[in-house]
Design an enzyme around this catalytic site. Structure first.
Site, PDB file in Angstrom:
ATOM      1  N   LYS A  73       0.886  -1.194  -0.004  1.00  0.00           N
ATOM      2  CA  LYS A  73       0.133  -0.057   0.061  1.00  0.00           C
ATOM      3  C   LYS A  73       1.053   1.151  -0.062  1.00  0.00           C
ATOM      4  O   LYS A  73       2.160   1.081   0.273  1.00  0.00           O
ATOM      5  CB  LYS A  73      -0.808  -0.011   1.094  1.00  0.00           C
ATOM      6  N   TYR A  85      16.033  29.603   5.047  1.00  0.00           N
ATOM      7  CA  TYR A  85      15.026  30.325   5.735  1.00  0.00           C
ATOM      8  C   TYR A  85      15.068  30.337   7.445  1.00  0.00           C
ATOM      9  O   TYR A  85      15.561  29.422   8.016  1.00  0.00           O
ATOM     10  CB  TYR A  85      13.484  29.387   5.674  1.00  0.00           C
TER      11      TYR A  85
HETATM   12  C1  LIG Z   1      -0.031  -1.960   6.682  1.00  0.00           C
HETATM   13  C2  LIG Z   1      -0.465  -3.087   7.404  1.00  0.00           C
HETATM   14  C3  LIG Z   1       0.341  -4.314   7.343  1.00  0.00           C
HETATM   15  C4  LIG Z   1       1.794  -4.090   7.339  1.00  0.00           C
HETATM   16  O1  LIG Z   1       2.196  -3.591   8.577  1.00  0.00           O
HETATM   17  P1  LIG Z   1       3.950  -3.357   8.871  1.00  0.00           P
HETATM   18  O2  LIG Z   1       3.973  -2.837  10.154  1.00  0.00           O
HETATM   19  O3  LIG Z   1       4.285  -2.386   7.945  1.00  0.00           O
HETATM   20  O4  LIG Z   1       4.371  -4.838   8.845  1.00  0.00           O
HETATM   21  C5  LIG Z   1      -0.404  -5.728   7.799  1.00  0.00           C
HETATM   22  N1  LIG Z   1      -1.537  -5.760   7.966  1.00  0.00           N
HETATM   23  C6  LIG Z   1      -2.509  -4.577   7.883  1.00  0.00           C
HETATM   24  C7  LIG Z   1      -3.951  -4.905   7.828  1.00  0.00           C
HETATM   25  C8  LIG Z   1      -2.067  -3.607   7.502  1.00  0.00           C
HETATM   26  O5  LIG Z   1      -2.796  -2.388   7.355  1.00  0.00           O
END
Ligand SMILES: *Cc1c(COP(=O)(O)O)cnc(C)c1O
Length: 328
Positions: free
Chosen positions: A21, A228
């Site tokens: 994702k 800045y």
């Molecule tokens: C993002 C996510 C993961 C991965 O989690 P990490 O901590 O990055 O390993 C696993 N399961 C779900 C439901 C998630 O939303």
């Protein structure tokens, strides 16, 4: 990245999937998918339906899950895309039941974020072909937290009542809690990308390097300010490199004064505030640098998290679209 994934795949009997994702945690979801699929990963997770089309066409045998489930208006595209939702609400389950297609189901075992209530899960998933039953752990970064064991017990109990082909509970840190937490499928994310720990306790290996180009080199006399807010004042006659890298590229403003570049093995500190498109580094000690040279910008996610007050997750997903990504 492949070595990190293999550490998950090899840590027990469970299959290792991959969370890709947020554009593969900022690295480029399609590139991540293709490389991990070639290494043997078969199951990938995104959050939104609109993350699916850029991943197409999928290699053969790849399964893609949409963690946010499905709404009525998303149903038409959900039915034509080669992905399936992870259902979290009774309404989503009712929508999907009409399709007769396999699906995945999330149960909330104590995080109180997404998922069916454990007491309702069996009734609501009745009539659904559940390919994967999921839950998600809230406190994996604190192995001794009592919620871990409580969620595990709750998930095991729900899994007794909901017939599912496979069960999945653990994210990256959850895999490190031990085989009891593995079930059939792991959902590692951050551990693939150089954050957190691998299940064997080693740190996840960094998977990328950042380079940025020096646009201008300037001599800055002692007492003159840079950037800045004039927050950096040269303590000595300095040579400052202004580099094409800024917070719009994910080089967080919180790295002002604490981030660094590497040149000729020498650490060159960020001088003054990081701006949107530019950052300055004090390269006084590397006289051979010239305009147009590339600087390596070390970006180990955990090391940068420690100095910036952000998490490795936030830093990775912010990396942005302006880097040319070169895969090796
Ligand atoms: C993002 C996510 C993961 C991965 O989690 P990490 O901590 O990055 O390993 C696993 N399961 C779900 C439901 C998630 O939303």
């Amino acid at each position: 990245m492949v070595a990190n994934w293999r550490a998950f795949a090899a840590c027990g009997a469970a299959e290792a999937g991959a969370a890709i994702k947020a554009d593969g945690y900022g690295l480029g979801a399609r590139d991540v998918l293709m490389r991990l699929a070639a290494a043997g990963c078969r199951h990938f997770f995104v959050a939104h339906w609109h993350e699916v089309p850029p991943l197409l066409p999928l290699p053969d045998g790849i399964r893609l899950s949409v963690l946010h489930g499905v709404t009525e208006d998303q149903m038409p595209s959900a039915l034509v895309l080669p992905a399936e939702p992870v259902l979290s609400t009774p309404a989503q389950a009712a929508l999907w039941r009409q399709t007769g297609r396999p699906v995945e189901v999330m149960v909330d075992t104590g995080m109180n974020r997404l998922g069916l209530a454990p007491a309702d899960a069996a009734a609501i998933s009745n009539g659904l072909e559940v390919a994967v039953l999921h839950s998600h752990l809230a406190c994996t970064e604190e192995p001794a937290h009592p919620l871990n064991a409580a969620q595990l017990a709750c998930f095991a109990a729900v899994a007794e009542q909901v017939p599912a082909q496979r069960r999945a509970l653990a994210n990256s840190a959850g895999a490190g809690l031990g085989p009891a937490y593995h079930f059939d499928l792991l959902r590692p994310g951050i551990g693939l990308y150089g954050g957190g720990l691998l299940p064997d306790g080693r740190p996840s290996q960094p998977v990328f390097r950042l380079y940025a180009r020096i646009i201008q080199l300037r001599a800055v006399p002692a007492g003159a300010a840079v950037g800045y807010g004039a927050s950096f004042v040269a303590a000595r006659h300095s040579r400052i490199a202004t580099v094409a890298l800024g917070y719009a590229d994910g080089y967080a403003r919180g790295l002002s004064g604490v981030g660094w570049a590497l040149a000729g093995g020498i650490r060159c500190m960020a001088a003054g505030r990081i701006s949107m498109d530019l950052a300055a580094f004090d390269v006084t000690d590397v006289p051979q640098l010239a305009e147009d040279d590339w600087l390596e910008i070390p970006f180990d996610p955990e090391a940068m998290a420690a100095v910036s007050g952000r998490t490795a997750y936030e830093l990775l997903v912010a990396l942005g679209q302006r880097f040319e990504r070169v895969w090796r």
